[in-house]
Design an enzyme around this catalytic site. Structure first.
Site, PDB file in Angstrom:
ATOM      1  N   ALA A   1       0.646  -0.923  -0.176  1.00 51.08           N
ATOM      2  CA  ALA A   1       0.110  -0.156   0.247  1.00 51.08           C
ATOM      3  C   ALA A   1       0.965   1.014   0.110  1.00 51.08           C
ATOM      4  O   ALA A   1       2.059   1.076  -0.262  1.00 51.08           O
ATOM      5  CB  ALA A   1      -0.896  -0.123   1.179  1.00 51.08           C
ATOM      6  N   SER A   2       0.105   2.316  -0.778  1.00 49.63           N
ATOM      7  CA  SER A   2       0.904   3.391  -0.525  1.00 49.63           C
ATOM      8  C   SER A   2       1.546   3.831   0.575  1.00 49.63           C
ATOM      9  O   SER A   2       2.680   4.636   0.429  1.00 49.63           O
ATOM     10  CB  SER A   2       0.522   4.719  -1.806  1.00 49.63           C
ATOM     11  OG  SER A   2       0.463   4.061  -3.172  1.00 49.63           O
ATOM     12  N   THR A   3       0.624   4.431   1.432  1.00 53.97           N
ATOM     13  CA  THR A   3       0.638   5.108   2.711  1.00 53.97           C
ATOM     14  C   THR A   3       1.016   4.573   3.777  1.00 53.97           C
ATOM     15  O   THR A   3       0.047   3.208   3.895  1.00 53.97           O
ATOM     16  CB  THR A   3      -0.356   6.112   2.781  1.00 53.97           C
ATOM     17  OG1 THR A   3      -1.341   6.121   3.118  1.00 53.97           O
ATOM     18  CG2 THR A   3       0.215   7.336   1.428  1.00 53.97           C
TER      19      THR A   3
END
Length: 213
Positions: free
Chosen positions: A11-13
């Protein structure tokens, strides 16, 4: 030869749940009659080559092993040059990429089919589709960034842009850890935040200390 299957979740964050797709991948593997040997999970941008868990996976994997994904964009939102570099590394390791959103890749889960002439043909087709999906993922990433920038610019024109809200709890933790002598790298690992966030919190701490003098 024993083929191991490695699940990769990204996931990006840190606000997003990288493990979200794990149950679906476990179910997919079960339906294919196999089990996932190990999971590699991280919160990093798909547009960056800085992904320690992905490269840890590539380091331990052996030829013929499978890299299992929910979607190709979990592996790459890279630009063309970086994607070719990553894909070349995966190929040099002799890994096979199986993604739930790429049905033709599912045949690679069957070791017999995978090693047959038909399997080699399907592997070549799979490679072309991987390149196409990686390019689509990158374009989607660039389009979203452009729309976001345009939205921010428009909000600024109207005086409505407030910027990203400050995570006060996180900043307090950063300040506390910093005062205890932890390094930026230590704090990055412990809290999963960026160095720029740490620097901003430290700057605030220094400003507060100066005011108190």
């Amino acid at each position: 030869m024993t083929v191991r299957i490695y699940g990769y979740l990204r996931a990006s964050t840190t606000e997003q749940n990288a493990d979200r797709a794990r149950p679906a991948l476990e179910c997919f593997a079960f339906n294919q009659g196999v089990a996932v040997s190990a999971w590699f999970t991280e919160n990093e941008s798909g547009a960056s080559m800085k992904r320690p868990e992905l490269f840890r996976l590539l380091d331990v994997a052996q030829p013929g092993d499978i890299l299992l994904l929910e979607q190709i964009d979990r592996l790459s939102r890279l630009n063309a040059k970086d994607w070719q570099k990553l894909r070349g590394l995966i190929q040099s390791k002799g890994l096979k990429i199986v993604s739930m959103d790429l049905p033709i890749s599912h045949t690679l889960m069957d070791a017999e089919t995978s090693e047959s002439f038909q399997g080699r043909i399907l592997d070549a087709i799979n490679g072309m589709l991987l390149d196409m999906l990686a390019a689509v993922s990158r374009k989607d990433y660039e389009d979203r960034r452009r729309r976001q920038s345009e939205g921010i610019a428009r909000a600024k024109e109207l005086g409505r842009f407030k910027g990203r809200p400050v995570d006060t709890d996180q900043r307090l933790k950063i300040m506390e850890l910093r005062m205890k002598g932890f390094s930026y790298s230590d704090i990055e690992r412990m809290l999963g935040c960026s160095r720029s966030t740490i620097a901003s919190a430290v700057k605030g701490l220094q400003h507060s200390s100066a005011e108190a003098v």
